[in-house]
Design a protein around this motif. Structure first.
Motif, PDB file in Angstrom:
ATOM      1  N   ASN A  43       0.796  -1.085   0.073  1.00  0.00           N
ATOM      2  CA  ASN A  43      -0.014   0.131   0.004  1.00  0.00           C
ATOM      3  C   ASN A  43       0.754   1.436   0.087  1.00  0.00           C
ATOM      4  O   ASN A  43       2.052   1.279   0.442  1.00  0.00           O
ATOM      5  N   PRO A  44       0.355   2.362  -0.402  1.00  0.00           N
ATOM      6  CA  PRO A  44       0.924   3.828  -0.230  1.00  0.00           C
ATOM      7  C   PRO A  44       1.282   3.940   1.387  1.00  0.00           C
ATOM      8  O   PRO A  44       0.627   3.524   2.149  1.00  0.00           O
ATOM      9  N   GLU A  95      -3.808   0.752   8.975  1.00  0.00           N
ATOM     10  CA  GLU A  95      -4.414   0.925   7.768  1.00  0.00           C
ATOM     11  C   GLU A  95      -5.541   1.734   7.922  1.00  0.00           C
ATOM     12  O   GLU A  95      -6.394   1.733   8.786  1.00  0.00           O
ATOM     13  N   ASP A  97      -8.111   4.578   5.453  1.00  0.00           N
ATOM     14  CA  ASP A  97      -8.572   5.147   4.138  1.00  0.00           C
ATOM     15  C   ASP A  97      -8.581   6.469   4.199  1.00  0.00           C
ATOM     16  O   ASP A  97      -9.166   7.302   4.837  1.00  0.00           O
ATOM     17  N   ASP A  99      -9.027   9.496   1.313  1.00  0.00           N
ATOM     18  CA  ASP A  99      -9.276   9.980   0.006  1.00  0.00           C
ATOM     19  C   ASP A  99      -9.855   8.808  -1.109  1.00  0.00           C
ATOM     20  O   ASP A  99      -9.311   8.894  -2.036  1.00  0.00           O
ATOM     21  N   GLY A 100     -10.255   7.634  -0.340  1.00  0.00           N
ATOM     22  CA  GLY A 100     -10.488   6.579  -1.083  1.00  0.00           C
ATOM     23  C   GLY A 100      -9.593   5.417  -1.371  1.00  0.00           C
ATOM     24  O   GLY A 100      -9.601   4.690  -1.946  1.00  0.00           O
ATOM     25  N   THR A 101      -8.255   5.808  -0.736  1.00  0.00           N
ATOM     26  CA  THR A 101      -7.033   4.856  -0.981  1.00  0.00           C
ATOM     27  C   THR A 101      -6.770   4.466   0.450  1.00  0.00           C
ATOM     28  O   THR A 101      -6.645   5.106   1.410  1.00  0.00           O
ATOM     29  N   LYS A 102      -6.361   3.087   0.236  1.00  0.00           N
ATOM     30  CA  LYS A 102      -6.031   2.323   1.737  1.00  0.00           C
ATOM     31  C   LYS A 102      -4.691   2.554   1.950  1.00  0.00           C
ATOM     32  O   LYS A 102      -3.500   2.261   1.201  1.00  0.00           O
ATOM     33  N   VAL A 103      -4.395   3.389   2.760  1.00  0.00           N
ATOM     34  CA  VAL A 103      -2.961   3.861   3.213  1.00  0.00           C
ATOM     35  C   VAL A 103      -2.483   3.056   4.448  1.00  0.00           C
ATOM     36  O   VAL A 103      -3.186   2.827   5.477  1.00  0.00           O
ATOM     37  N   ARG A 273      -1.270  12.034   5.037  1.00  0.00           N
ATOM     38  CA  ARG A 273      -1.503  11.885   3.657  1.00  0.00           C
ATOM     39  C   ARG A 273      -0.486  11.139   3.226  1.00  0.00           C
ATOM     40  O   ARG A 273       0.520  10.857   3.967  1.00  0.00           O
ATOM     41  N   ASN A 283       5.294   2.976  -2.098  1.00  0.00           N
ATOM     42  CA  ASN A 283       5.105   1.893  -1.369  1.00  0.00           C
ATOM     43  C   ASN A 283       6.103   1.591  -0.602  1.00  0.00           C
ATOM     44  O   ASN A 283       7.076   2.295  -0.500  1.00  0.00           O
TER      45      ASN A 283
END
Length: 562
Positions: A43-44, A95, A97, A99-103, A273, A283
């Protein structure tokens, strides 16, 4: 957003080091076992790092953010030495969420600065590395904001900015972390924590131009890059008995602290962020590669590690820029006109400053080096000005002497010629005007005018006297030839008339200077040199020996003519 712990992704419920000090506690090195776990994250990645003085509760704060006890989370010590060495990361990414991205969020504990047994160099490297790596940088400060805290942060931001320029290319802008000023105190004396931070970062008025205040304002200016990326938050003390905090449950802690702690969690979740380099989130594998690059650059010494070293580092760059300036100036062939030397100076100075801007360290700490660069360039330029003046004086003196010798030679001609003198006069003047250049030209030009004027006056006087004498001889010769040889009365009268005119009127009313400006006299001179003077030179040329005239005098020549 939630801080609930997510599933274990090839990780463990433990902490492990990713950066550790070397044996001398001056440089930092990577801890491979911790990095291998991070590399497996797909993930990012976002990093929440806590920095601050040693024994300020950074490890306890991270455990609180992770909802972990001291036994489960980061080690908390109560002794005078620092508990955390280097940088440690919690083994289980949180983990979230965004802005819709799993970070995957990594929580990073750092070694506190200002502890015993290590250098400021080491502290600054840890601070700077955390600034570069983090997405959210929590600056944990007890009680208040000191000037040293602002200065340290300023320097870390500049180092971080340089990392982005040197590691990723000059075209990559610095993307600062979200800075969170966390002030741990119970009373703010009527001010909000944000007001306190703003007041601490406000420029200090300096109407008297005090250099120390200039330095203080310079530090504040360097933090302008953080802009809207910073915020402030106050956190009261959890309990008066700080050494027993790890043994207390939330119900035993100060309830205001518990409420503020939960607010802090939500604030971090709001501003977090992913770490982005060149517009791309990193990643695990990319993050480790980036970390390796910046750590290598830092340990190589390419980037200084204390505020005072900035100027030392820039000194080397300054010397390089001065060398470039001198090399460009050395190309100029002296002497040259002052305005042209000024143009070359400005061009060379611009190139030197361009090189300095490309290689200097720090946006704001380098100001003293910029001033010094200007001063040193000005010193070198003054040297070139003096050398140009010397070379100009030397050249103009040589040309002046050449003209003076030439004028002396023209004045002692056996057969003086006004045309030849004027031609030599103009040639000398034109040569001087063309070849004498530089700052000394005006001075020698005035000397040249005086010398040429004096030479011309002497030549005209001598020339007119000698020409008058020749014309008197010529008039007598005409009278004698008209009377005794060809016995032509009118020719004799013309000869005597010319003789009387030259001996009376011309000597009484025509001076040597006035003759030069008299049109009638110019006609006489032109006629004389065109006819008589040219014939003499023609005869001398045919005889093949110009020394013959000097040996025998003008009488044989006149005889030949007649």
């Amino acid at each position: 957003a939630s801080f609930a712990l997510g599933p274990i992704i090839d990780s463990c419920f433990c902490r492990f080091p990713i950066v550790e000090p070397d044996s001398e506690h001056t440089k930092i090195r990577l801890a491979r076992e911790g990095l291998e776990a991070i590399q497996r994250i797909t993930n990012p990645i976002a990093v929440v790092a806590v920095i601050g003085p040693y024994r300020s509760g950074k490890s306890f704060l991270l455990n609180q953010l992770l909802s972990l006890s001291c036994d489960e989370g980061f080690g908390v010590g109560h002794m005078r030495d620092t508990k955390t060495k280097g940088m440690w990361v919690w083994g289980t990414p949180v983990e979230l969420d965004v802005d819709g991205t799993k970070v995957s969020i990594l929580y990073l504990d750092t070694e506190g600065f200002e502890s015993v047994g290590k250098s400021n160099v080491y502290d600054d490297r840890i601070f700077a590395l955390a600034t570069v790596m983090s997405s959210v940088l929590i600056y944990n400060l007890p009680e208040t904001i000191r000037e040293a805290d602002i200065s340290r942060l300023s320097f870390a931001v500049e180092i971080a900015e340089e990392f982005y320029g040197r590691v990723k290319g000059q075209d990559v802008a610095f993307e600062p972390a979200k800075l969170l000023w966390l002030i741990q105190r119970d009373f703010l004396q009527g001010k909000s924590v944000q007001e306190m931070v703003n007041e601490a970062l406000r420029r200090v008025p300096n109407n008297n131009g005090d250099r120390n205040i200039d330095h203080v304002n310079q530090i504040r200016d360097s933090l302008a890059i953080m802009g809207d990326n910073s915020t402030a938050f106050s956190l009261p003390q959890p309990h008066l008995q700080r050494t027993k905090l790890c043994d207390m449950k939330d119900s035993e802690l100060d309830q205001l602290y518990v409420e503020k702690r939960e607010q802090l969690k939500q604030l971090v979740a709001t501003i977090i962020r992913p770490k982005i380099i060149q517009g791309k989130p990193l990643n695990g594998n990319e993050f480790v590669a980036f970390l390796e690059q910046i750590l290598e650059a830092l340990n190589k010494g390419e980037i200084p590690s204390t505020g005072s070293i900035v100027e030392v580092f820039n000194k080397v760059i300054l010397e390089r820029c001065l060398k470039l300036y001198s090399q460009r100036m050395d190309i100029v062939r002296l002497p040259i006109q002052e305005n042209r030397l000024q143009e070359v100076h400005e061009e060379s100075k611009a190139e030197a400053k361009k090189l300095f801007d490309q290689q200097r360290f720090g946006q704001h700490h380098a100001e003293q080096s910029v001033v010094k660069l200007d001063d040193e360039i000005q010193k070198v330029y003054r040297t070139f000005l003096l050398e140009n003046e010397y070379q100009s004086s030397k050249l103009c003196e040589a040309k002046y002497t050449e003209c003076e010798d030439k004028m002396d030679h023209l004045q002692v001609m056996r057969l003086p010629s006004m045309a030849k003198f004027n031609a030599g006069f103009l040639q000398c003047n034109e040569t001087f005007e063309r070849q004498c250049v530089g700052p000394s030209k005006e001075l020698y030009k005035q000397k040249m005018i005086k010398m040429l004027g004096k030479s011309r006056s002497l030549f005209i006087k001598d020339y007119n006297d000698r020409l008058s004498n020749w014309l008197v001889i010529f008039s007598l010769t005409v009278a004698i030839v008209g009377r005794f040889i060809i016995k032509f009365f009118l020719l004799e009268i013309a000869g005597w008339a010319m003789f009387i005119f030259l001996e009376t009127y011309a000597r009484m009313f025509w001076s040597s200077e006035s003759l030069y400006y008299n049109p009638s006299w110019h006609i006489i001179v032109s006629t004389w040199e065109t006819i008589f003077f040219s014939i003499i030179f023609l005869l001398l040329e045919q005889m093949g020996n110009s020394n013959w005239y000097i040996a025998v005098g003008p009488a044989p020549v006149l005889a030949v003519l007649w």
